[in-house]
Write an enzyme that holds these catalytic residues in place. Sequence first.
Site, short mmCIF file in Angstrom:
data_model
loop_
_atom_site.label_atom_id
_atom_site.label_comp_id
_atom_site.label_asym_id
_atom_site.label_seq_id
_atom_site.Cartn_x
_atom_site.Cartn_y
_atom_site.Cartn_z
N LYS A 14 0.84 -1.20 0.00
CA LYS A 14 0.00 0.00 0.00
C LYS A 14 0.89 1.26 0.00
CE LYS A 14 -3.88 -2.34 2.34
NZ LYS A 14 -4.73 -2.39 3.56
N TYR A 54 -12.34 -4.05 -3.49
CA TYR A 54 -12.88 -4.42 -2.19
C TYR A 54 -14.27 -5.05 -2.29
CZ TYR A 54 -8.90 -2.63 0.36
OH TYR A 54 -7.64 -2.45 0.86
N THR A 125 -5.16 -7.73 10.80
CA THR A 125 -5.50 -6.46 10.13
C THR A 125 -5.09 -5.22 10.94
OG1 THR A 125 -7.40 -7.62 9.20
CG2 THR A 125 -7.40 -5.22 9.01
N ASN A 156 -1.84 -0.17 7.26
CA ASN A 156 -1.30 -1.47 7.63
C ASN A 156 -0.43 -2.10 6.55
OD1 ASN A 156 -3.33 -2.20 5.90
ND2 ASN A 156 -4.60 -3.23 7.43
N HIS A 159 -1.97 -5.26 1.44
CA HIS A 159 -3.19 -6.05 1.22
C HIS A 159 -2.75 -7.45 0.81
CE1 HIS A 159 -6.98 -7.61 -0.15
NE2 HIS A 159 -6.32 -8.06 -1.20
N GLU A 170 -9.01 -11.49 -7.39
CA GLU A 170 -8.15 -10.31 -7.23
C GLU A 170 -6.99 -10.33 -8.22
OE1 GLU A 170 -7.12 -10.07 -3.07
OE2 GLU A 170 -9.20 -9.70 -2.48
#
Length: 201
Positions: A14, A54, A125, A156, A159, A170
């Site tokens: 991310k 998502y 998470t 965080n 993903h 995905e």
Amino acid sequence: MTHPSTERTLVIIKPDGIQRGLAGEIISRFEKVGLKLVASKMLIPEVSHIEEHYTLDPEWRRITGEKTIEGYKSKGLTPPMDDPYKITEVILANLKKYMTSGPVIAMVWQGAHAVKIVRKLVGGTEPLTSDVGTIRGDYVLDSYAMSDADSRAIRNLIHASGNLADAEKEVNHWFKPEEVMNYRLVQEEIIYDVNLDGILE
Ligand code: GDP
Ligand code: MG
């Protein structure tokens, strides 16, 4: 039956992972466990691409909302809303802002139990409670309390696909089939081969 070593999972470093100079460290963890990098690209995602990502699982809004409400209750806190879908709308809006704020690196990692092995290395998470030794546990001090107070997504770093069905969707969402490489990695001979002939001269 396809061999377990062909399992694939999607990983995204991310924007905070890139900004904090942790891309090499993160990639290194997946290399060291024995997984094979079969696709990789840096991009600044479009907002629509993140929303689609998502919501590839049609149940994601409900599941995430219910999980979040449960999270507040388990800490003795009152959820800001009772409707799981409304909670998820806020989470999704924050995620869209976060995930499109700068470049990310999307990757496909392949190997035995790729989905579960990656999730194990990534950790839970919420970094505040991610296990020590996991990527999120070792490199992030963020919490839901802090991200909620500041009306932003939790930072965080990564993903990682949650299960095999999500992983397949995905990978297809982020990569064209020709962008995913089929190749042999020398170390696969020691990881997967039934016989270890040829080591001794
Ligand atoms: P992941 O697969 O470990 O990233 O977690 P999920 O798939 O359950 O959730 C996706 C994203 O939604 C997370 O990375 C968070 O940004 C957000 N999220 C999930 N659960 C919560 C929660 O309880 N509170 C808040 N504020 N955000 C959450
Ligand atoms: Mg997830």
